[in-house]
Design an enzyme around this catalytic site. Structure first.
Site, PDB file in Angstrom:
ATOM      1  N   SER A 135      15.513 -29.530   0.368  1.00  0.00           N
ATOM      2  CA  SER A 135      15.321 -29.576   1.821  1.00  0.00           C
ATOM      3  C   SER A 135      15.035 -28.190   2.396  1.00  0.00           C
ATOM      4  CB  SER A 135      16.590 -30.112   2.487  1.00  0.00           C
ATOM      5  OG  SER A 135      17.675 -29.263   2.158  1.00  0.00           O
TER       6      SER A 135
ATOM      7  N   CYS B 227      18.269 -31.178  -5.096  1.00  0.00           N
ATOM      8  CA  CYS B 227      19.018 -31.419  -3.866  1.00  0.00           C
ATOM      9  C   CYS B 227      19.984 -32.564  -4.140  1.00  0.00           C
ATOM     10  CB  CYS B 227      18.053 -31.787  -2.748  1.00  0.00           C
ATOM     11  SG  CYS B 227      18.868 -32.306  -1.235  1.00  0.00           S
TER      12      CYS B 227
ATOM     13  N   CYS C  22      26.012 -28.849  -3.627  1.00  0.00           N
ATOM     14  CA  CYS C  22      24.817 -28.638  -2.798  1.00  0.00           C
ATOM     15  C   CYS C  22      24.150 -27.384  -3.340  1.00  0.00           C
ATOM     16  CB  CYS C  22      25.223 -28.449  -1.334  1.00  0.00           C
ATOM     17  SG  CYS C  22      23.865 -27.880  -0.278  1.00  0.00           S
TER      18      CYS C  22
HETATM   19  N1  DGL Z   1      20.430 -28.362  -0.835  1.00  0.00           N
HETATM   20  C1  DGL Z   1      20.778 -29.683  -0.502  1.00  0.00           C
HETATM   21  C2  DGL Z   1      21.765 -30.311  -1.462  1.00  0.00           C
HETATM   22  O1  DGL Z   1      21.831 -29.938  -2.617  1.00  0.00           O
HETATM   23  C3  DGL Z   1      21.028 -30.121   0.910  1.00  0.00           C
HETATM   24  C4  DGL Z   1      21.232 -29.208   2.043  1.00  0.00           C
HETATM   25  C5  DGL Z   1      20.925 -29.930   3.353  1.00  0.00           C
HETATM   26  O2  DGL Z   1      19.730 -30.113   3.599  1.00  0.00           O
HETATM   27  O3  DGL Z   1      21.841 -30.329   4.075  1.00  0.00           O
HETATM   28  O4  DGL Z   1      22.473 -31.212  -1.110  1.00  0.00           O
END
Ligand code: DGL
Length: 276
Positions: free
Chosen positions: A8, A71, A185
């Site tokens: 994202s 993600c 995350c």
């Molecule tokens: N980097 C993403 C993940 O691993 C999400 C971060 C987001 O867009 O809230 O969940």
């Protein structure tokens, strides 16, 4: 051969770093859906529709042989939809619950992730399957991914917010303490140094990025064995590319991507201009 890495925002760069080290013979296309950021509180059906639309364009334009969904918020939701719609292999990232359950000494582990990842049935199933014999503390953080984006832009981050967000990760129970926090995350590894300094006691911070890169390499070797010996003689892979769906990332992000050797490209995503 081309490998696409999707997130994202800039969080997936933590996975790209590992993937580049293990699969250095390939071209990488990094895609940050910064126009949709943050994914943490998107409704599941809307996020699925959005990502399928983006992948339609991305796969048609770049024809990657493999895609890594770097993600957790997306991977815990959308892998079945992507695999049934497109015929390249997809590798996702999910919180490292199994390794945390295996390694903990105190029996108290924390999963730190976006609210979306925490509430997914897929994540709950991982806990049930691999960690039902452990005390698992699930912490949904609403502001951490944004803090990580700010930090990566070289901005001063608010440590009071960081402290508030990680506070619930630390549990004391019957004389025992949380000893492992799994970073659910891909943005969070970029904050780990700051989090470590604010932690009330030392813990292991688990980042599954390297394991995901290994899995991607395994999938390539299994599904496309010729891909691992792709390069004739001294030919070099094409330059790595970065693409942000907003088309206008802030200048510190442009510099960050350039510093990582990623050539920023602009592209229209027809699915984003269809009114929802
Ligand atoms: N980097 C993403 C993940 O691993 C999400 C971060 C987001 O867009 O809230 O969940």
């Amino acid at each position: 051969m081309t490998i696409l890495v999707f997130d994202s925002g800039i969080g997936g760069l933590s996975v790209l770093r590992e993937a580049r080290m293990l699969m250095h013979d390939h071209q990488f296309v990094y895609v940050g859906d910064d126009a949709g950021f943050p994914y943490g509180d998107w409704d599941g059906a809307a996020l699925t529709e959005r990502m399928v639309g983006l992948f339609e364009t991305l796969l048609a334009c770049y024809q990657p042989q493999l895609a890594i969904v770097a993600c957790n918020t997306a991977s815990t939701l959308i892998m079945p939809a992507l695999r049934s719609r497109f015929d390249i292999p997809f590798v996702g990232i999910v919180p490292a619950i199994k390794p945390a359950a295996e390694r903990t000494a105190s029996g108290l582990i924390t999963v730190l992730a976006t609210p979306g990842t925490i509430q997914r049935p897929y994540t709950k199933e991982l806990v049930k399957r691999f960690a039902s014999h452990r005390q698992v503390n699930m912490v949904g953080a609403t502001r951490l991914a944004r803090l990580a984006e700010e930090h990566m832009q070289g901005r001063q981050i608010d440590t009071a917010i960081l402290q508030e967000e990680i506070g619930p990760c630390f549990v004391e129970l019957d004389g025992k303490r949380t000893d492992i926090i799994t970073l659910g995350c891909t943005h969070y590894p970029f904050l780990v140094n700051e989090m470590r300094k604010l932690a009330p006691w030392p813990v292991d911070w688990l980042d599954p990025a390297e394991a995901v890169a290994r899995q991607a390499r395994t999938v390539l070797a299994r599904d496309l064995p010729e891909a691992l010996h792709d390069r004739p003689g001294s030919a070099r892979p094409a330059p790595d590319i970065a693409l942000m769906t907003s088309g206008s990332p802030p200048s510190p992000i442009i510099r960050l991507l350039a510093g990582l050797g990623l050539h920023l490209q602009a592209r229209d995503f027809p699915s984003l201009s269809v009114p929802r």
